[in-house]
Design a protein around this motif. Structure first.
Motif, PDB file in Angstrom:
ATOM      1  N   MET A   1       0.850  -1.194   0.000  1.00 35.18           N
ATOM      2  CA  MET A   1       0.000   0.000   0.000  1.00 35.18           C
ATOM      3  C   MET A   1       0.893   1.254   0.000  1.00 35.18           C
ATOM      4  SD  MET A   1      -2.977   1.108   2.673  1.00 35.18           S
ATOM      5  CE  MET A   1      -3.875   2.634   2.445  1.00 35.18           C
ATOM      6  N   THR A   2       0.604   2.206  -0.916  1.00 36.57           N
ATOM      7  CA  THR A   2       1.407   3.416  -1.039  1.00 36.57           C
ATOM      8  C   THR A   2       0.916   4.494  -0.083  1.00 36.57           C
ATOM      9  OG1 THR A   2       1.782   2.934  -3.372  1.00 36.57           O
ATOM     10  CG2 THR A   2       2.248   5.176  -2.619  1.00 36.57           C
ATOM     11  N   ALA A   3       1.853   5.054   0.678  1.00 37.02           N
ATOM     12  CA  ALA A   3       1.481   6.115   1.626  1.00 37.02           C
ATOM     13  C   ALA A   3       1.157   7.396   0.871  1.00 37.02           C
ATOM     14  CB  ALA A   3       2.627   6.369   2.604  1.00 37.02           C
ATOM     15  N   ASN A   4       0.218   8.143   1.388  1.00 41.54           N
ATOM     16  CA  ASN A   4      -0.156   9.417   0.776  1.00 41.54           C
ATOM     17  C   ASN A   4       0.957  10.443   0.980  1.00 41.54           C
ATOM     18  OD1 ASN A   4      -2.645   8.462  -0.048  1.00 41.54           O
ATOM     19  ND2 ASN A   4      -3.640   9.036   1.899  1.00 41.54           N
ATOM     20  N   SER A   5       1.339  11.115  -0.115  1.00 37.05           N
ATOM     21  CA  SER A   5       2.381  12.126  -0.033  1.00 37.05           C
ATOM     22  C   SER A   5       1.801  13.450   0.445  1.00 37.05           C
ATOM     23  CB  SER A   5       3.033  12.323  -1.411  1.00 37.05           C
ATOM     24  OG  SER A   5       3.938  13.400  -1.372  1.00 37.05           O
ATOM     25  N   THR A   6       2.571  14.130   1.269  1.00 36.26           N
ATOM     26  CA  THR A   6       2.135  15.450   1.753  1.00 36.26           C
ATOM     27  C   THR A   6       2.737  16.576   0.925  1.00 36.26           C
ATOM     28  OG1 THR A   6       3.975  15.510   3.318  1.00 36.26           O
ATOM     29  CG2 THR A   6       1.878  14.608   4.121  1.00 36.26           C
ATOM     30  N   THR A   7       3.504  16.207  -0.102  1.00 40.33           N
ATOM     31  CA  THR A   7       4.156  17.213  -0.937  1.00 40.33           C
ATOM     32  C   THR A   7       3.253  17.611  -2.099  1.00 40.33           C
ATOM     33  OG1 THR A   7       6.339  16.305  -0.415  1.00 40.33           O
ATOM     34  CG2 THR A   7       6.170  17.726  -2.370  1.00 40.33           C
ATOM     35  N   ASN A   8       3.084  18.891  -2.294  1.00 40.66           N
ATOM     36  CA  ASN A   8       2.313  19.389  -3.438  1.00 40.66           C
ATOM     37  C   ASN A   8       3.271  19.511  -4.627  1.00 40.66           C
ATOM     38  OD1 ASN A   8       0.911  20.877  -5.373  1.00 40.66           O
ATOM     39  ND2 ASN A   8      -0.176  22.091  -3.830  1.00 40.66           N
ATOM     40  N   ILE A   9       3.111  18.635  -5.600  1.00 41.93           N
ATOM     41  CA  ILE A   9       4.063  18.584  -6.717  1.00 41.93           C
ATOM     42  C   ILE A   9       3.947  19.776  -7.653  1.00 41.93           C
ATOM     43  CG2 ILE A   9       4.184  16.073  -6.667  1.00 41.93           C
ATOM     44  CD1 ILE A   9       2.277  16.035  -9.068  1.00 41.93           C
ATOM     45  N   TRP A  10       2.905  20.587  -7.505  1.00 44.09           N
ATOM     46  CA  TRP A  10       2.705  21.729  -8.394  1.00 44.09           C
ATOM     47  C   TRP A  10       3.323  23.018  -7.844  1.00 44.09           C
ATOM     48  CZ3 TRP A  10       1.031  19.149 -12.343  1.00 44.09           C
ATOM     49  CH2 TRP A  10       0.169  18.083 -12.168  1.00 44.09           C
ATOM     50  N   THR A  11       3.695  23.001  -6.570  1.00 39.67           N
ATOM     51  CA  THR A  11       4.101  24.229  -5.899  1.00 39.67           C
ATOM     52  C   THR A  11       5.363  24.853  -6.486  1.00 39.67           C
ATOM     53  OG1 THR A  11       3.087  23.493  -3.838  1.00 39.67           O
ATOM     54  CG2 THR A  11       4.728  25.246  -3.685  1.00 39.67           C
ATOM     55  N   ALA A  12       6.387  24.035  -6.736  1.00 43.90           N
ATOM     56  CA  ALA A  12       7.674  24.568  -7.183  1.00 43.90           C
ATOM     57  C   ALA A  12       7.551  25.286  -8.523  1.00 43.90           C
ATOM     58  CB  ALA A  12       8.708  23.445  -7.281  1.00 43.90           C
ATOM     59  N   ALA A  13       6.888  24.631  -9.492  1.00 45.41           N
ATOM     60  CA  ALA A  13       6.731  25.250 -10.804  1.00 45.41           C
ATOM     61  C   ALA A  13       5.868  26.508 -10.718  1.00 45.41           C
ATOM     62  CB  ALA A  13       6.121  24.257 -11.790  1.00 45.41           C
ATOM     63  N   ASP A  14       4.837  26.451  -9.876  1.00 42.19           N
ATOM     64  CA  ASP A  14       3.957  27.613  -9.755  1.00 42.19           C
ATOM     65  C   ASP A  14       4.685  28.787  -9.116  1.00 42.19           C
ATOM     66  OD1 ASP A  14       1.180  28.639 -10.032  1.00 42.19           O
ATOM     67  OD2 ASP A  14       1.339  28.856  -7.859  1.00 42.19           O
ATOM     68  N   LYS A  15       5.561  28.503  -8.167  1.00 41.72           N
ATOM     69  CA  LYS A  15       6.350  29.556  -7.519  1.00 41.72           C
ATOM     70  C   LYS A  15       7.298  30.208  -8.520  1.00 41.72           C
ATOM     71  CE  LYS A  15       9.442  30.333  -3.593  1.00 41.72           C
ATOM     72  NZ  LYS A  15      10.149  29.682  -2.446  1.00 41.72           N
ATOM     73  N   ASP A  16       7.952  29.385  -9.336  1.00 43.36           N
ATOM     74  CA  ASP A  16       8.844  29.924 -10.363  1.00 43.36           C
ATOM     75  C   ASP A  16       8.083  30.765 -11.374  1.00 43.36           C
ATOM     76  OD1 ASP A  16      11.061  28.800  -9.238  1.00 43.36           O
ATOM     77  OD2 ASP A  16      11.142  27.085 -10.601  1.00 43.36           O
ATOM     78  N   ARG A  17       6.944  30.255 -11.814  1.00 47.88           N
ATOM     79  CA  ARG A  17       6.142  30.973 -12.800  1.00 47.88           C
ATOM     80  C   ARG A  17       5.691  32.324 -12.260  1.00 47.88           C
ATOM     81  NH1 ARG A  17       3.484  27.009 -14.257  1.00 47.88           N
ATOM     82  NH2 ARG A  17       1.816  27.100 -12.704  1.00 47.88           N
ATOM     83  N   LEU A  18       5.326  32.366 -10.989  1.00 47.60           N
ATOM     84  CA  LEU A  18       4.912  33.624 -10.368  1.00 47.60           C
ATOM     85  C   LEU A  18       6.066  34.623 -10.345  1.00 47.60           C
ATOM     86  CD1 LEU A  18       2.781  35.275  -8.863  1.00 47.60           C
ATOM     87  CD2 LEU A  18       3.553  34.193  -6.734  1.00 47.60           C
ATOM     88  N   LYS A  19       7.288  34.143 -10.047  1.00 48.54           N
ATOM     89  CA  LYS A  19       8.453  35.030 -10.017  1.00 48.54           C
ATOM     90  C   LYS A  19       8.716  35.611 -11.403  1.00 48.54           C
ATOM     91  CE  LYS A  19      13.475  35.142  -9.441  1.00 48.54           C
ATOM     92  NZ  LYS A  19      13.585  35.956 -10.657  1.00 48.54           N
ATOM     93  N   TRP A  20       8.769  34.765 -12.439  1.00 49.36           N
ATOM     94  CA  TRP A  20       9.033  35.254 -13.788  1.00 49.36           C
ATOM     95  C   TRP A  20       7.944  36.205 -14.250  1.00 49.36           C
ATOM     96  CZ3 TRP A  20      13.788  34.499 -14.218  1.00 49.36           C
ATOM     97  CH2 TRP A  20      14.404  33.295 -13.889  1.00 49.36           C
ATOM     98  N   THR A  21       6.710  35.905 -13.873  1.00 50.66           N
ATOM     99  CA  THR A  21       5.589  36.761 -14.264  1.00 50.66           C
ATOM    100  C   THR A  21       5.707  38.141 -13.623  1.00 50.66           C
ATOM    101  OG1 THR A  21       4.107  34.866 -14.574  1.00 50.66           O
ATOM    102  CG2 THR A  21       3.071  37.011 -14.208  1.00 50.66           C
TER     103      THR A  21
END
Length: 231
Positions: A1-21
């Motif tokens: 059984m796979t444990a649920n991850s607490t990491t939001n995999i979208w956060t890093a890219a969204d943070k970078d995109r916000l900076k460039w924007t």
């Protein structure tokens, strides 16, 4: 059984995109002032300005977009096939943000009823550029744009520096030709030299040194370093 991850995999890219924007939004907001200043310092602009108006425009409906455009002008003594006075427009330079926050700086040539150049556009650079990358690049961009105005108009004679600058851009930059993307010519030449080295066309130390020398040349001179010294 796979444990649920607490990491939001979208956060890093969204943070970078916000900076460039945010950075590109700031450049679009303030870019007009530095563009006007750099145009005034650009060789050839003072002679062109009395005859051709220029406009620095943004559009709130297109976030991350800024355009530098030279106006249309009649071409005295030149007629279209229908007998009307020929009109020339451009050139134009556009800063445009992509969906991931990357910025493209694209230059479009002079267009006329009676003549045209091979390429539809030259992509000066494209990538994740922060405010200072864009700000510091304006001097080079305006020199490229004014040189392009002289080199792609059939009624203007470019200086040797302007001609060399445009030839270098055509050699080292990506282009759009007939709505198709074309990689720099210098890249295909470099690849041929590498294949020659690997095939034994060079011997001894030359075979070992050729790729390194070629890589140094493309890495150093494929940037704006050379054209920054051209008037």
């Amino acid at each position: 059984m796979t444990a649920n991850s607490t990491t939001n995999i979208w956060t890093a890219a969204d943070k970078d995109r916000l900076k460039w924007t945010m950075d590109s939004d700031e450049f679009v907001r303030l870019g007009k002032y530095v563009i006007e200043r750099r145009l005034g310092e650009t060789p050839g602009f003072a002679e062109l300005d009395p005859y051709v108006s220029h406009y620095v425009k943004t559009d709130p409906k297109i976030p991350g977009w800024l355009q530098v455009r030279f106006s249309n002008r009649p071409m005295p003594g030149r007629r279209t096939i229908k007998g009307g006075i020929a009109i020339e427009s451009g050139p134009t330079l556009v800063y445009s943000r992509g969906p991931s926050g990357e910025m493209a700086v694209i230059m479009y040539p002079v267009k006329a009823d009676v003549a045209e150049v091979t390429e539809d556009a030259i992509i000066l650079r494209i990538g994740f550029l922060d405010y200072w990358d864009l700000y510091l690049g304006v001097r080079q961009d305006m020199r490229d744009l004014v040189a392009y105005a002289y080199a792609t108009s059939i009624d203007l004679k470019p200086s040797w520096g302007q001609s060399l600058r445009v030839k270098w851009l055509r050699l080292t930059r990506r282009q759009i030709i007939d709505d198709e993307h074309h990689y720099p010519l210098i890249g295909s030449v470099a690849w041929k030299l590498v294949k020659m080295a690997g095939a034994g066309s060079f011997t001894g130390i030359s075979r070992l040194a050729a790729p390194a020398v070629l890589g140094w040349f493309v890495g150093r001179y494929g940037t704006d370093w050379l054209t920054s010294w051209i008037p």
